[in-house]
Scaffold this motif. Structure first.
Motif, mmCIF file in Angstrom:
data_model
loop_
_atom_site.group_PDB
_atom_site.id
_atom_site.type_symbol
_atom_site.label_atom_id
_atom_site.label_comp_id
_atom_site.label_asym_id
_atom_site.label_seq_id
_atom_site.Cartn_x
_atom_site.Cartn_y
_atom_site.Cartn_z
ATOM 1 N N LEU A 165 56.268 89.084 -47.330
ATOM 2 C CA LEU A 165 55.864 90.167 -48.226
ATOM 3 C C LEU A 165 55.979 89.744 -49.688
ATOM 4 O O LEU A 165 55.139 90.117 -50.519
ATOM 5 C CB LEU A 165 56.725 91.406 -47.968
ATOM 6 N N ARG A 166 56.988 88.968 -50.008
ATOM 7 C CA ARG A 166 57.181 88.529 -51.394
ATOM 8 C C ARG A 166 56.142 87.492 -51.811
ATOM 9 O O ARG A 166 55.650 87.527 -52.945
ATOM 10 C CB ARG A 166 58.584 87.950 -51.570
ATOM 11 N N ARG A 169 52.090 89.156 -50.394
ATOM 12 C CA ARG A 169 51.732 90.501 -50.816
ATOM 13 C C ARG A 169 50.594 91.082 -49.970
ATOM 14 O O ARG A 169 49.564 91.545 -50.493
ATOM 15 C CB ARG A 169 51.338 90.509 -52.297
ATOM 16 N N LEU A 176 59.492 95.681 -53.942
ATOM 17 C CA LEU A 176 58.197 95.039 -53.715
ATOM 18 C C LEU A 176 57.034 95.815 -54.331
ATOM 19 O O LEU A 176 55.906 95.309 -54.382
ATOM 20 C CB LEU A 176 57.966 94.855 -52.212
ATOM 21 N N TYR A 209 55.169 98.494 -53.507
ATOM 22 C CA TYR A 209 54.025 98.935 -52.717
ATOM 23 C C TYR A 209 53.781 100.417 -52.972
ATOM 24 O O TYR A 209 54.672 101.136 -53.427
ATOM 25 C CB TYR A 209 54.275 98.719 -51.224
ATOM 26 N N PRO A 242 50.188 96.644 -52.285
ATOM 27 C CA PRO A 242 50.840 96.392 -53.568
ATOM 28 C C PRO A 242 50.196 97.259 -54.652
ATOM 29 O O PRO A 242 48.968 97.374 -54.720
ATOM 30 C CB PRO A 242 50.581 94.900 -53.814
#
Length: 259
Positions: free
Chosen positions: A193-194, A197, A223, A225, A240
């Motif tokens: 996820l980092r 994205r 993050l 989102y 994102p």
């Protein structure tokens, strides 16, 4: 046996506009199966979102079930990692790929594992009603198993998205339809996820599941989102906040506390 080498006493051969499918007879009345048997497409809107945002990136598709989406999202040049831990469902998904891509001209990897926060094992409930009715696409991981002839479970292996995709940094879509285990799978995908994205498509029975500290602090907080909306009933699209993307289809708008 038919021309595909499939036992017709146990399975139905079904077709829709995307391809040919192998449907266990004991799931034929379940959502995701009866549409196929009738020649229709299950979750066309979800397929549209996946194919609309994926670009040339990797798609993670978990809860692949009998491969009902695979012909629609697979193909040459389309990298897909599809996870299905259920024994019979995985067999059907394998057959679907063999039948629709007889020369192997695709980039889909089928993985017989579930997804969690760490590599481990779990029990998947697959049958109810005296072992006569399959849970189908509603098969789910159960923490407490009751000893009863009413239920059947399978011991399955869990992996993490981060462990499954250590060398991939262009994951564009993560689609999770894993019956309440979505947060556990996302906890095992933090590095992905980092770095990538990706857009998240999560089947959540209630937006209340996104009120947990993990969603509020990590997904919507760290993050950054946002809850973009929903397609096909319970599928939430999280993206994102700084991503410029608009889905041209119909998206439900149910406000979330993070907005």
């Amino acid at each position: 046996m038919n021309d595909y080498g499939i036992d017709e006493d146990k399975y139905i051969i079904a077709k829709n506009k995307y391809g040919t499918f192998v449907v266990p007879k004991n799931t034929a009345m379940k959502s995701g199966s009866f549409e196929l048997v009738d020649g229709n497409v299950h979750e066309q809107e979800t397929i549209n979102v996946i194919n609309g945002i994926r670009g040339d990136g990797v798609v993670v598709h978990a809860g692949a079930f009998i491969g009902d989406m695979l012909p629609a999202i697979s193909g040459k040049g389309k990298r897909v990692f599809a996870c299905e831990p259920g024994e019979d469902f995985f067999y059907c998904a394998q057959k679907v790929m063999e039948i629709n891509y007889p020369t192997g001209d695709h980039n889909t990897t089928l993985i017989k594992k579930g997804l969690g926060r760490e590599p481990s094992s779990a029990r998947l409930m697959t049958m109810t009603d005296n072992n006569e009715v399959s849970e189908g696409g509603c098969s789910r991981i159960v923490e407490q198993v009751r000893d009863s002839d009413m239920y059947r479970t399978e011991v399955i292996e869990l992996t993490t998205i981060d462990a499954m995709l250590p060398a991939y940094h262009n994951v564009t879509v993560i689609h999770l339809d894993i019956e309440g285990f979505e947060e556990e799978a996302l906890r095992g995908a933090i590095n992905t996820l980092r770095t990538s994205r990706p857009v998240l498509i999560l089947e959540l029975a209630s937006t209340m599941r996104m009120n947990s500290p993990f969603y509020m602090d990590v997904i919507f907080g760290e993050l950054d989102y946002e809850d973009y909306g929903q397609v096909h009933g319970w599928n939430r699209i999280l993206k994102p906040r700084d991503m410029e993307w608009t889905y041209t289809g119909e998206v439900g708008r149910e406000p979330h506390p993070s907005d």
